[in-house]
Design a protein around this motif. Structure first.
Motif, PDB file in Angstrom:
ATOM      1  N   GLU A  55       5.245  -7.259   0.941  1.00 37.71           N
ATOM      2  CA  GLU A  55       4.591  -6.492   2.000  1.00 37.71           C
ATOM      3  C   GLU A  55       3.884  -5.252   1.458  1.00 37.71           C
ATOM      4  OE1 GLU A  55       4.046  -7.295   5.145  1.00 37.71           O
ATOM      5  OE2 GLU A  55       4.935  -9.214   4.561  1.00 37.71           O
ATOM      6  N   LYS A  56       4.587  -4.520   0.615  1.00 37.83           N
ATOM      7  CA  LYS A  56       4.002  -3.303   0.048  1.00 37.83           C
ATOM      8  C   LYS A  56       2.789  -3.647  -0.817  1.00 37.83           C
ATOM      9  CE  LYS A  56       5.200   0.964  -2.359  1.00 37.83           C
ATOM     10  NZ  LYS A  56       6.255   1.735  -3.051  1.00 37.83           N
ATOM     11  N   MET A  57       2.887  -4.765  -1.557  1.00 45.77           N
ATOM     12  CA  MET A  57       1.782  -5.193  -2.406  1.00 45.77           C
ATOM     13  C   MET A  57       0.551  -5.517  -1.568  1.00 45.77           C
ATOM     14  SD  MET A  57       1.680  -8.355  -5.106  1.00 45.77           S
ATOM     15  CE  MET A  57       1.225  -9.569  -3.869  1.00 45.77           C
ATOM     16  N   LYS A  58       0.769  -6.200  -0.438  1.00 46.03           N
ATOM     17  CA  LYS A  58      -0.336  -6.577   0.444  1.00 46.03           C
ATOM     18  C   LYS A  58      -0.995  -5.344   1.050  1.00 46.03           C
ATOM     19  CE  LYS A  58      -1.408  -9.639   4.325  1.00 46.03           C
ATOM     20  NZ  LYS A  58      -0.857 -10.581   5.332  1.00 46.03           N
ATOM     21  N   GLU A  59      -0.177  -4.387   1.502  1.00 46.67           N
ATOM     22  CA  GLU A  59      -0.711  -3.161   2.100  1.00 46.67           C
ATOM     23  C   GLU A  59      -1.517  -2.356   1.080  1.00 46.67           C
ATOM     24  OE1 GLU A  59       2.500  -0.919   3.709  1.00 46.67           O
ATOM     25  OE2 GLU A  59       3.139  -2.505   5.085  1.00 46.67           O
ATOM     26  N   ALA A  60      -0.946  -2.224  -0.130  1.00 46.45           N
ATOM     27  CA  ALA A  60      -1.623  -1.455  -1.170  1.00 46.45           C
ATOM     28  C   ALA A  60      -2.936  -2.113  -1.565  1.00 46.45           C
ATOM     29  CB  ALA A  60      -0.716  -1.317  -2.390  1.00 46.45           C
ATOM     30  N   GLY A  61      -2.921  -3.448  -1.649  1.00 45.48           N
ATOM     31  CA  GLY A  61      -4.133  -4.167  -2.025  1.00 45.48           C
ATOM     32  C   GLY A  61      -5.245  -3.970  -1.007  1.00 45.48           C
ATOM     33  N   GLY A  62      -4.903  -4.008   0.269  1.00 43.95           N
ATOM     34  CA  GLY A  62      -5.899  -3.809   1.324  1.00 43.95           C
ATOM     35  C   GLY A  62      -6.487  -2.413   1.282  1.00 43.95           C
ATOM     36  N   ALA A  63      -5.620  -1.414   1.102  1.00 44.51           N
ATOM     37  CA  ALA A  63      -6.090  -0.030   1.045  1.00 44.51           C
ATOM     38  C   ALA A  63      -6.992   0.194  -0.165  1.00 44.51           C
ATOM     39  CB  ALA A  63      -4.896   0.917   0.988  1.00 44.51           C
ATOM     40  N   LEU A  64      -6.615  -0.394  -1.298  1.00 48.22           N
ATOM     41  CA  LEU A  64      -7.416  -0.231  -2.509  1.00 48.22           C
ATOM     42  C   LEU A  64      -8.779  -0.911  -2.368  1.00 48.22           C
ATOM     43  CD1 LEU A  64      -4.717  -0.694  -5.294  1.00 48.22           C
ATOM     44  CD2 LEU A  64      -6.267   1.261  -5.083  1.00 48.22           C
ATOM     45  N   LYS A  65      -8.811  -2.059  -1.714  1.00 46.35           N
ATOM     46  CA  LYS A  65     -10.090  -2.750  -1.519  1.00 46.35           C
ATOM     47  C   LYS A  65     -11.039  -1.910  -0.666  1.00 46.35           C
ATOM     48  CE  LYS A  65     -10.633  -7.168  -1.313  1.00 46.35           C
ATOM     49  NZ  LYS A  65     -10.624  -8.610  -1.028  1.00 46.35           N
ATOM     50  N   GLU A  66     -10.502  -1.283   0.364  1.00 42.54           N
ATOM     51  CA  GLU A  66     -11.329  -0.419   1.214  1.00 42.54           C
ATOM     52  C   GLU A  66     -11.840   0.791   0.436  1.00 42.54           C
ATOM     53  OE1 GLU A  66      -9.361   0.703   4.787  1.00 42.54           O
ATOM     54  OE2 GLU A  66      -8.919  -1.360   5.389  1.00 42.54           O
ATOM     55  N   MET A  67     -10.940   1.403  -0.317  1.00 34.74           N
ATOM     56  CA  MET A  67     -11.320   2.585  -1.093  1.00 34.74           C
ATOM     57  C   MET A  67     -12.322   2.217  -2.185  1.00 34.74           C
ATOM     58  SD  MET A  67      -8.663   5.413  -2.534  1.00 34.74           S
ATOM     59  CE  MET A  67      -7.808   5.297  -0.956  1.00 34.74           C
ATOM     60  N   GLY A  68     -12.078   1.075  -2.832  1.00 40.12           N
ATOM     61  CA  GLY A  68     -12.983   0.625  -3.876  1.00 40.12           C
ATOM     62  C   GLY A  68     -14.370   0.353  -3.339  1.00 40.12           C
ATOM     63  N   ALA A  69     -14.439  -0.256  -2.162  1.00 47.22           N
ATOM     64  CA  ALA A  69     -15.743  -0.576  -1.558  1.00 47.22           C
ATOM     65  C   ALA A  69     -16.568   0.688  -1.346  1.00 47.22           C
ATOM     66  CB  ALA A  69     -15.534  -1.312  -0.243  1.00 47.22           C
ATOM     67  N   ARG A  70     -15.897   1.785  -0.986  1.00 47.35           N
ATOM     68  CA  ARG A  70     -16.615   3.053  -0.781  1.00 47.35           C
ATOM     69  C   ARG A  70     -17.197   3.599  -2.080  1.00 47.35           C
ATOM     70  NH1 ARG A  70     -12.303   4.025   3.016  1.00 47.35           N
ATOM     71  NH2 ARG A  70     -11.149   5.343   1.551  1.00 47.35           N
ATOM     72  N   GLU A  71     -16.603   3.170  -3.205  1.00 43.77           N
ATOM     73  CA  GLU A  71     -17.095   3.632  -4.508  1.00 43.77           C
ATOM     74  C   GLU A  71     -17.962   2.577  -5.196  1.00 43.77           C
ATOM     75  OE1 GLU A  71     -16.557   6.674  -5.143  1.00 43.77           O
ATOM     76  OE2 GLU A  71     -15.000   7.015  -3.634  1.00 43.77           O
ATOM     77  N   GLY A  72     -18.260   1.490  -4.478  1.00 47.49           N
ATOM     78  CA  GLY A  72     -19.101   0.449  -5.052  1.00 47.49           C
ATOM     79  C   GLY A  72     -18.358  -0.534  -5.933  1.00 47.49           C
ATOM     80  N   ILE A  73     -17.038  -0.613  -5.755  1.00 49.47           N
ATOM     81  CA  ILE A  73     -16.222  -1.544  -6.545  1.00 49.47           C
ATOM     82  C   ILE A  73     -15.765  -2.698  -5.656  1.00 49.47           C
ATOM     83  CG2 ILE A  73     -14.136  -1.850  -7.935  1.00 49.47           C
ATOM     84  CD1 ILE A  73     -14.154   1.197  -8.414  1.00 49.47           C
ATOM     85  N   PRO A  74     -16.216  -3.919  -5.923  1.00 49.03           N
ATOM     86  CA  PRO A  74     -15.756  -5.077  -5.136  1.00 49.03           C
ATOM     87  C   PRO A  74     -14.462  -5.650  -5.721  1.00 49.03           C
ATOM     88  CG  PRO A  74     -17.510  -5.761  -6.601  1.00 49.03           C
ATOM     89  CD  PRO A  74     -17.302  -4.281  -6.856  1.00 49.03           C
ATOM     90  N   PHE A  75     -13.361  -4.958  -5.501  1.00 44.33           N
ATOM     91  CA  PHE A  75     -12.083  -5.444  -6.021  1.00 44.33           C
ATOM     92  C   PHE A  75     -11.852  -6.890  -5.569  1.00 44.33           C
ATOM     93  CE2 PHE A  75     -10.604  -0.876  -6.312  1.00 44.33           C
ATOM     94  CZ  PHE A  75     -10.344  -0.898  -7.675  1.00 44.33           C
ATOM     95  N   ALA A  76     -11.484  -7.737  -6.521  1.00 47.88           N
ATOM     96  CA  ALA A  76     -11.214  -9.149  -6.211  1.00 47.88           C
ATOM     97  C   ALA A  76      -9.825  -9.495  -6.738  1.00 47.88           C
ATOM     98  CB  ALA A  76     -12.275 -10.044  -6.836  1.00 47.88           C
ATOM     99  N   PHE A  77      -8.818  -8.885  -6.126  1.00 54.37           N
ATOM    100  CA  PHE A  77      -7.449  -9.059  -6.604  1.00 54.37           C
ATOM    101  C   PHE A  77      -7.001 -10.519  -6.559  1.00 54.37           C
ATOM    102  CE2 PHE A  77      -7.350  -4.598  -4.890  1.00 54.37           C
ATOM    103  CZ  PHE A  77      -7.242  -3.965  -6.113  1.00 54.37           C
ATOM    104  N   ASP A  78      -7.560 -11.282  -5.620  1.00 53.27           N
ATOM    105  CA  ASP A  78      -7.167 -12.681  -5.488  1.00 53.27           C
ATOM    106  C   ASP A  78      -7.606 -13.519  -6.687  1.00 53.27           C
ATOM    107  OD1 ASP A  78      -9.767 -12.047  -4.472  1.00 53.27           O
ATOM    108  OD2 ASP A  78      -9.936 -14.101  -3.742  1.00 53.27           O
ATOM    109  N   LYS A  79      -8.553 -13.030  -7.473  1.00 57.83           N
ATOM    110  CA  LYS A  79      -9.010 -13.769  -8.648  1.00 57.83           C
ATOM    111  C   LYS A  79      -8.120 -13.543  -9.871  1.00 57.83           C
ATOM    112  CE  LYS A  79     -13.972 -13.774  -7.539  1.00 57.83           C
ATOM    113  NZ  LYS A  79     -15.318 -13.358  -8.045  1.00 57.83           N
ATOM    114  N   ILE A  80      -7.306 -12.491  -9.823  1.00 59.06           N
ATOM    115  CA  ILE A  80      -6.510 -12.125 -11.004  1.00 59.06           C
ATOM    116  C   ILE A  80      -5.237 -12.969 -11.055  1.00 59.06           C
ATOM    117  CG2 ILE A  80      -5.386 -10.255 -12.255  1.00 59.06           C
ATOM    118  CD1 ILE A  80      -7.111  -8.285 -10.649  1.00 59.06           C
ATOM    119  N   GLU A  81      -5.106 -13.760 -12.102  1.00 57.68           N
ATOM    120  CA  GLU A  81      -3.942 -14.628 -12.248  1.00 57.68           C
ATOM    121  C   GLU A  81      -2.876 -14.045 -13.174  1.00 57.68           C
ATOM    122  OE1 GLU A  81      -5.247 -18.456 -13.500  1.00 57.68           O
ATOM    123  OE2 GLU A  81      -6.419 -18.837 -11.667  1.00 57.68           O
ATOM    124  N   ARG A  82      -3.312 -13.253 -14.169  1.00 56.89           N
ATOM    125  CA  ARG A  82      -2.379 -12.720 -15.156  1.00 56.89           C
ATOM    126  C   ARG A  82      -2.360 -11.200 -15.146  1.00 56.89           C
ATOM    127  NH1 ARG A  82       0.957 -16.354 -16.838  1.00 56.89           N
ATOM    128  NH2 ARG A  82       1.254 -15.366 -18.864  1.00 56.89           N
TER     129      ARG A  82
END
Length: 216
Positions: A64-91
């Motif tokens: 749960e905490k991982m999901k919440e943090a990931g969502g918040a980071l994606k929003e923050m990253g988007a504001r800085e022009g970073i398209p975080f794609a955490f779902d692509k990271i396998e390792r």
């Protein structure tokens, strides 16, 4: 002005911090900041081959905490022009070799570019930056000699240097990154917004001038 940035290549806040720093430098019109990237390994216990990222983060933070943090980071990253794609990271990689590459990139004059390419490869493209082929490709994209970098990665070159620099950062009391170290005197921890960084630049420049006047 000398600025050392202590960071890890798998730290999303470090990527955000880099983007904000770039904005601060542009907004303030500064071209007098000498930037040097220094290593900090968030988890040196990760084996050389890395670990499954999903399992690792769920074990460390909980689903749960991982999901919440990931969502918040994606929003923050988007504001800085970073398209975080955490779902692509396998390792989740061991970052020792990526820090060695950053060190060598400094000697080649492309350190900042290599740091950006590593962040992009990991956070936007989901590449394993613990993999030597990925690191060589990053080096070549930045204009470094791929064969030379591969030979270095296959050796023990600068392993002890990175381990020592990481240890030294911890001895300084650094427990989180990014950490911005100005003139080896003033430390600022966290991905500060651009406006804050601009104010810090101005304040430190004033302190340096005052110190020069006293000595002069």
């Amino acid at each position: 002005m000398k600025l050392d940035i202590i960071s890890d290549t798998v730290c999303p806040w470090c990527y955000i911090g880099k983007k904000r720093l770039e904005k601060a430098l542009t907004d303030s019109g500064r071209n007098d900041v000498e930037i040097n990237w220094r290593p900090f390994r968030l988890d040196p216990s990760i084996p050389p081959e890395g670990v499954d990222r999903q399992e690792y983060l769920e074990r460390k933070f909980g689903p749960e905490k991982m999901k919440e943090a990931g969502g918040a980071l994606k929003e923050m990253g988007a504001r800085e022009g970073i398209p975080f794609a955490f779902d692509k990271i396998e390792r989740s990689p061991n970052t020792l070799d990526s820090h060695r590459l950053i060190l060598w990139a400094g000697s080649a004059g492309v350190q900042d570019e290599v740091v950006s390419l590593l962040f992009k490869a990991y956070f936007e493209e989901g590449k394993d930056i613990g993999d030597k082929d990925v690191l060589v490709a990053v080096a070549e994209e930045a204009g470094m000699e791929g064969d030379v970098v591969r030979d270095l990665l296959n050796s023990d070159a600068d392993l002890k240097r990175i381990e020592y620099d990481d240890f030294q950062a911890r001895q300084m009391g650094i427990t989180g990154v990014p950490c911005f170290l100005f003139e080896n005197q003033f430390a600022l921890v966290g991905a500060q917004d651009a406006d804050t960084l601009v104010k810090v630049f101005d304040r430190i420049e004033m302190k340096l001038k005052e110190a020069a006047e006293v000595q002069g």
